[in-house]
Scaffold this active site. Structure first.
Site, PDB file in Angstrom:
ATOM      1  CG  HIS A  65      -0.209  -0.039   2.536  1.00  0.00           C
ATOM      2  ND1 HIS A  65       0.262  -1.229   3.065  1.00  0.00           N
ATOM      3  CD2 HIS A  65       0.129   0.925   3.428  1.00  0.00           C
ATOM      4  CE1 HIS A  65       0.847  -0.983   4.225  1.00  0.00           C
ATOM      5  NE2 HIS A  65       0.788   0.315   4.473  1.00  0.00           N
ATOM      6  CB  CYS A 223       2.248   1.889   9.965  1.00  0.00           C
ATOM      7  SG  CYS A 223       0.811   2.250   8.928  1.00  0.00           S
TER       8      CYS A 223
END
Length: 712
Positions: A65, A223
């Site tokens: 991603h 993250c």
């Protein structure tokens, strides 16, 4: 999520055998749907994100991603690979692949919806249904959280046992898909997200005693992209908390922003868990509590262990000495790093903080010599004699400022090694030990030992159970006092003298190097400088060289070593720049563009300029770079080139002894590396995969932009 994934974005028979090929196959579907405008540019962004941390998860899931300017709207593509694809998960290949594409300026609402998918992946029913669904439309509906349309083929294989009774297999599968979707929706709706106000899972007030209420934990997850791992870790921790009977509330610091935990919730918490790969925002809110600090994947893969660990710390009375808990190395590393890996990171922490002092001090001293001559070292102190109109006075000023900067090298090295081990409480004993090392002439080796001793002593003190009334003064008074006394005793009385003798022996050996021994050392240093292009091996060679010149009157051998190290470090980027110029057809357009920047980076002694090329084709670029670096290192030592400055590339050529031959040595290494790269790339039986190279180049370029241009 109805507009994020459709049947056209689902591939239930993904045939890719690598993660790059899988990302390309799914991204092509996005391009076909107008969701991605530039395939190669988007894949480069995906590769850059992958380079930060593998996106494979336990349970056979891969979630590549990124956020990218080439994405027009938030989009999901799903692929199912029967043979599995390696995405770096600890338990093996992934068969469920989700490619998540978010626009660079995606709005909070869309990113929150994306986060719900991340939470659904923690639901076993959801992933089980995805593995058995047979229709692309049904898979898309399941991911959107909808029940499959009537008549949609979601059955398992026809030869299942259920089919023995007619259509039972299909009905059973429909029920499984619907159940998974409902369960996923319920999970996504009931858990904390970045845009909701978190509340404790159970009742109770801060005034209750521990015996009257469950153990309370607050957690923060984050993250680099803030789309997937952030929310998966939150879901995993919350599930583990419910199973353990722990009251656990998570603050997700994702791309959709974050809602701060209620201060009252934090105050009532018995412990803190940080599962993150980017700095926790407003970390001071959590200071003074038992803290576990790990990478975000640890929050996904072993949440029960983290809860048990923070519970154990609370029972032992261990609290974070500074906001956030965990050492800088622990916060930067992967959970489960071995002691060898941690030791390397501790040492590199010290070296990284020392390097700016080396660069500033070394260049100032070198400029002082260049302007005032070698006699400038004997000039009187500028506090006693300084004339605004005399060049020699300015030269003496530069030399003496550089000397002061050099006096900090060993204390800074030791202090920040201890900081890497024990955070801020390690600074005082580390600096004290480093200064003692300088005082007793234990030098660079003494600084290393002092830093490790200081960090170890502080960690030992922090493990002692302290009464609550004393905890407030521990990091300010008790730890600095006791640790400085212990480290000072060890350095002055126990280990300092043997280290000083070893340092003198090594210095004498270097000073006696000549002929073939010096050339062999030049080869070794050249190989090290070009092996990982700014990584730990490169830094070890650089630190070895700078330690030799980190005095006001370095030996001739030490200056030869510094010259060889800088010359070899310039070779890889210059060679890649030359190769893209003479044989551009062997490189992708992205690499040819990177080649233009590599001219400047190489000339400035920034070896990281070659990383985009090494990342795209390591088996050809790295060996070729090492060969050229070895040639340059050997020639520099053979020519007797010397260098007093620790950095600067061609901009400090006037400060180099035997400068012409020094440049010849660099040119020879560049030619060797260029020739080898061109030959090796030309021998490939198939044309280079431009897209794959572009991905690697983009990933490495992103990483390079984040590096500090020091230590090449």
């Amino acid at each position: 999520m109805s507009d994020m994934i459709t049947a056209d974005l689902v591939d239930l028979d993904l045939s890719a055998d690598t993660k790059e090929a899988a990302a390309r196959s799914l991204a092509e579907r996005m391009v076909a749907q107008g969701r991605v405008t530039d395939l190669d540019g988007f894949l480069a962004d995906v590769a850059a994100r992958e380079a930060q941390m593998p996106t494979g998860l336990d349970g056979g899931i891969g979630i590549p991603h990124c956020r990218s300017v080439h994405v027009t709207e938030p989009t999901l593509a799903f692929g199912r690979a029967a043979d599995g694809i390696d995405f770096g998960a600890p338990d093996g290949p992934a068969d469920l692949i989700f490619l998540i594409a978010a626009p660079a300026g995606a709005d909070d609402a869309h990113l929150t919806i994306l986060s719900s998918l991340a939470r659904q992946l923690m639901n076993a029913d959801f992933t089980s249904a995805l593995r058995s669904v047979r229709d692309a439309g049904a898979a898309a509906a399941l991911i959107r959280g909808e029940e499959p349309a009537a008549g949609t083929d979601t059955a398992a294989a026809p030869d299942t046992a259920a089919d023995a009774t007619g259509n039972a297999g299909e009905h059973t599968q429909d029920a499984a898909v619907a159940s998974a979707a409902a369960s996923a929706d319920a999970t996504a709706g009931s858990t904390t997200t970045g845009n909701t106000t978190p509340t404790p899972a159970t009742g109770g007030t801060p005034d209750e005693t521990p015996a009257e209420r469950p153990f309370r934990v607050v957690a923060v997850t984050s993250c680099p992209t803030g789309i997937a791992h952030t929310y998966m870790a939150a879901e995993s921790l919350e599930n583990a908390g419910r199973e353990a009977g722990v009251e656990l509330v998570v603050e997700t610091q994702g791309s959709a922003g974050f809602t701060r935990l209620d201060p009252a919730v934090i105050a009532a918490a018995d412990g803190v868990i940080f599962a993150h790969d980017v700095p926790v925002r407003e970390k001071d809110r959590f200071a003074g509590k038992p803290t576990v600090d790990v990478g975000v994947k640890a929050g996904i893969n072993r949440p029960a262990e983290l809860i048990s660990e923070v519970r154990g710390k609370a029972e032992r009375g261990e609290v974070s000495a500074s906001a956030g808990g965990g050492t800088p190395v622990e916060r930067a590393g992967e959970a489960g790093d071995g002691y060898g890996t941690k030791l390397r990171k501790w040492l590199m922490t010290g070296v990284s903080y020392m390097v700016p002092f080396v660069a500033a001090g070394g260049l100032l001293i070198a400029l002082g010599f260049a302007i005032g001559g070698w006699e400038i070292s004997k000039a009187p102190a500028v506090t006693e004699h300084f004339s605004w109109t005399q060049v020699d006075s300015w030269a003496a000023l530069m030399f003496q400022i550089g000397g002061v900067a050099f006096n900090f090298l060993i204390p800074v090295l030791a202090g920040y090694i201890a900081y890497g081990m024990a955070d801020r409480p390690g600074l005082v004993p580390g600096f004290v030990g480093g200064m003692i090392s300088s005082t007793i002439a234990a030098g660079f080796l003494g600084g290393l030992v002092a830093g490790l001793l200081a960090g170890g002593v502080v960690l030992g003190i922090q493990r002692i159970k302290i009464p609550p009334v004393l905890r407030g003064i521990m990091p300010v008074v008790v730890i600095p006092l006791i640790s400085s006394m212990i480290v000072g005793f060890l350095m002055f009385v126990v280990v300092g003298k043997p280290i000083a003798e070893a340092q003198k022996a090594m210095t004498d050996w270097l000073a006696g190097l000549s002929g073939s021994n010096a050339i062999l050392l030049g080869i070794l240093l050249g190989l090290m400088m070009c092996f990982d292009l700014g990584g730990p091996v490169n830094k070890v060679a650089y630190a070895f060289a700078t330690a030799g010149i980190a005095v006001q009157n370095p030996s001739d051998s030490a200056m030869k070593i510094m010259a060889a190290v800088m010359a070899a470090g310039m070779v890889p980027p210059l060679a890649m720049a030359l190769a893209t110029t003479v044989r551009g057809k062997l490189f992708t357009p992205t690499e040819r563009e990177n080649g233009k920047a590599a001219w400047v980076l190489g000339a400035s002694f920034i070896s990281e300029g070659a990383i985009p090329f090494a990342a795209a084709d390591p088996l050809r670029v790295i060996p070729a770079s090492m060969a050229g670096g070895a040639v340059t290192g050997a020639l520099s030592m053979a020519f007797g080139a010397t260098l007093r400055a620790p950095h600067g590339g061609i901009f400090v050529v006037p400060l180099i002894g035997n400068a012409v031959l020094y440049l010849v040595a660099i040119a020879a290494g560049v030619c060797v590396t260029t020739a080898l790269v061109v030959v090796l790339k030309g021998l490939r039986k198939t044309a280079p995969d431009a897209s794959a190279a572009g991905q690697g180049a983009g990933a490495a370029t992103s990483a390079t932009q984040q590096k500090q241009p020091v230590a090449a």
